[in-house]
Every structure is written in C-alpha cells, then in structure tokens.
Design an enzyme around this catalytic site. Structure first.
Site, PDB file in Angstrom:
ATOM      1  N   SER A  57      36.624  30.913  55.925  1.00 42.01           N
ATOM      2  CA  SER A  57      36.757  31.285  54.767  1.00 42.01           C
ATOM      3  C   SER A  57      38.252  31.483  54.264  1.00 42.01           C
ATOM      4  O   SER A  57      38.538  31.345  53.211  1.00 42.01           O
ATOM      5  CB  SER A  57      36.018  32.779  54.527  1.00 42.01           C
ATOM      6  N   ASP A 116      41.407  41.538  50.872  1.00 38.72           N
ATOM      7  CA  ASP A 116      40.173  42.226  50.967  1.00 38.72           C
ATOM      8  C   ASP A 116      39.881  42.637  52.225  1.00 38.72           C
ATOM      9  O   ASP A 116      40.641  42.930  53.181  1.00 38.72           O
ATOM     10  CB  ASP A 116      38.735  41.222  50.423  1.00 38.72           C
ATOM     11  N   HIS A 150      40.510  39.300  54.399  1.00 39.25           N
ATOM     12  CA  HIS A 150      41.366  38.199  54.182  1.00 39.25           C
ATOM     13  C   HIS A 150      42.545  38.358  53.706  1.00 39.25           C
ATOM     14  O   HIS A 150      42.662  39.276  53.019  1.00 39.25           O
ATOM     15  CB  HIS A 150      40.682  37.003  53.300  1.00 39.25           C
TER      16      HIS A 150
END
Length: 371
Positions: free
Chosen positions: A39, A336, A339
């Site tokens: 991600s 977040d 990340h």
C-alpha cells in the site's frame, strides 16, 4: 486496515518515448515506471478487487493535484514515493494500475503499477483483507506486460529497452510481519510452529525466487526497500498503549533481523546474476530519522495520525469520511495509522534520488538510471 509505510517496493521500469521506432539509448530520461509492492505505492489496483483494504474514499487523496483532490486508491493524502520519484526523474505520466481498464496499448509505455494494499512476499500475507495481490501474482501480471512490450516495440528492442532503461523498484515485506506473522489471533498457530528465524528464512527464499523471475524477464536495474520501523507507526503505538516516544520492540526487532538478511541476499544476487544491479534502499533508517528528529524536518508530530480515530494517536480506525482530520497535513509524518503523509514521502523520495550510501547503496536512483 491498510498496509504499511515501509518496505519501499517501487519497481520503476524506465521507458523513454523517444525510443519508439529507433534503438536510442538516452539514459538521462526516465519514461515508464513499473512499480511493485504494497500500500505504500499502490496507485489504485485495490479499487478493482473485492477487498477490505481500500483507499478510494475521502479524504484520501485530498492533496493529490492530478485528481483534483479526489481519492484514487492511494493510501495517503497526495503522491506516493513512486509518484514523486517518477516526477523527479522526468517521467511524463504516473504509472497506471495494472487492473485499470485504461491500462492498455501504448498507455503501458509510461509504466504500470502492480502494487496492492495488503500484499506481501508470502502468499498467505494479507488474507485478513480477503483479497490483495501478493508478489507472486504481481510478477505474473508483469509477465503479461512483458509480452505486450514485445508486441509494441519488437522483441529485440523491447529486451534492450527493459535491460538498459528500466529500474525495478520493489517495496514489500512489512505486511508479512504485521498482517501475517504478528497478526493477533490468526497468526498464533504459525508463531507456535515457526520461529522468527524460520519465518524470515521462508520470506527470503520466496523473495529470491521472485527477484530471479524478474531477472529472467530481462530486469537488470533493481531498487529494493527494506522494512521500516513498523513498531513505531500510530496503529502499533495506539493498540499497545505506548507513550509518544516508545515503539513496539518485537516488531522493530523482526524488521531489523529481516533487513540484515535482505542486505546479504542482495549482495549474493549482485554477485551471481550477471549484469544485474540490486540497490538497497534503507527505509528503516530513513523513516526512523523522520520519527526521531521530526521537528528538524518541519513536522509537529511523528506519533499521531493526521486522519484516523481511536486512542491517543488516532491510530485504531483507518482514514475515512468520518475520521478526525488534522488542520495542517504537512506537519504530520503519518497520514493515517499506517502510512506516511505526502510531506514525509517527499523527504524519503529525495533521499532515494540523491542520498548517500547511508540511505541507498551502492548507488542512488539518479545514478542507477544512468548506469
């Protein structure tokens, strides 16, 4: 839950449009960027999967100018590290997600992004999200792209192009710990039956095979990120009820152990795969530097998520429409619970592009491009 910040898996596959129709070798230009990983660098592949790991909801992408601030499936407020590196090296467009219907024909000549939130080296990694693309599947997809390059450029030119003008950058490994080996409840059986040493052995054996597969498809220039300080992300600090200056020791210990072995593996591959250059991106030290000395880089916190809810560091519930959002996104190291923010990504990308051997070795990305 999304995946993580760290491993730097960018597989940059460098294509220069001036090459088409002639066997030119302008090594100063970066065209296409082929990106593999998790991600940290997913540009929207998970949008096309029935998965619990998605970032195609607001306020993700709020600072991504190319979309007008709308979410694209990137797990950050703006650009990923792969986006920034591509821009700096002269890539004209961002790499399209492989699963996007628009990733066809000449569009692939700018690059393709295979990364997937929740993905890892091991096929079992990320199963909690139901669906994700692991490294084996991502490389299967690259094999499709490789055949398309032959059709677009001709077999001889495509091979020369890939070998001489492509940087394969791979960010993977963090999920293999966080969403596999260390996963509460679901991983208990694995941890009882397999020691950390054995699990890391298994990871590296799989990764060696995956990198060798890419080599056999003419990849020669690689940049591979190690696993960052995964014990220091807001999610880990929050669920373990740590103070601002504490990190989860076991998670970081596993990352350090894996990173040492990864360094040895890349040295082995450099020696045994003729013509290949494997560059190690020391993401662990880069991110730890940002976390430890955040004020030096203009941040006000390296513990609290800008977008999230739950606990002292907003680190339990992923970023979404109902999340608390910080006032100044450029002042947070973390976007977040998992990340980095675009502001942090910019700093990391610059160290990859122009840094010394403390952070990227044996050469940095500008030097690798010009080999």
């Amino acid at each position: 839950m999304a995946t993580i910040i760290y491993t730097l898996a960018l597989v940059l596959f460098v294509v220069d449009l001036s090459y088409f129709g002639k066997v030119a070798c302008d090594n100063s230009a970066l065209g296409a960027s082929f990106i593999f990983g998790d991600s940290l660098v997913d540009a929207g592949n998970n949008n096309y999967l029935p998965t619990l790991s998605k970032a195609n909801i607001k306020p993700n992408g709020i600072d991504f100018k190319a979309s007008g601030g709308n979410p694209t499936g990137r797990y950050t407020n703006g650009r990923t590290i792969g986006d920034i590196v591509g821009e700096e090296l002269g890539q004209p467009n961002y790499a399209h997600p492989f699963l996007s219907p628009n990733t066809t024909g000449k569009a692939i000549l700018y690059g393709v992004n295979y990364a997937s939130g929740g993905g890892g080296i091991m096929n079992g990694t990320g199963r909690i999200f139901v669906n994700r693309l692991g490294m084996d599947v991502q490389i299967d997809y690259f094999a499709i792209t490789r055949k398309q390059f032959d059709k677009l450029l001709g077999a001889s030119q495509a091979r020369d192009y890939i070998m001489k003008k492509s940087i394969f950058s791979i960010t993977v490994g963090a999920n293999d710990f966080l969403n596999n080996y260390l996963l509460p409840v679901l991983s208990i059986g694995a941890r009882i039956s397999e020691s950390p040493d054995a699990f890391i052995d298994d990871m590296l054996s799989h990764f060696k095979g995956q990198l060798t597969r890419l080599y056999k498809m003419d990849a020669r220039k690689f940049v591979i990120g190690n696993v960052g300080p995964i014990g220091c992300i807001p999610y880990q600090k929050t669920i373990n009820q740590l103070s601002e200056n504490e990190c989860v020791g076991l998670a970081n210990k596993l990352a350090v152990q894996y990173n040492g072995r990864l360094k040895d593996l890349l040295a082995e591959l450099n020696e045994n795969l003729p013509g290949a250059t494997f560059v190690l991106a020391n993401v662990y030290d880069m991110v730890m530097e940002l976390i430890t000395n955040y004020e030096k880089y203009g941040f006000t916190t390296s513990s609290r998520a800008c977008c999230g809810n739950g606990g002292q560091f907003a680190g339990i519930i992923p970023c979404g429409p109902t999340s608390t959002l910080c006032e100044d996104r450029s002042k947070h190291v973390f976007w977040d619970p998992y990340h980095p923010s675009e502001a942090a990504n910019v700093i990391i990308a610059k160290k990859l592009l122009d840094g010394d051997t403390k952070y990227i070795s044996p050469v940095n990305l500008r030097q690798l491009r010009d080999l």
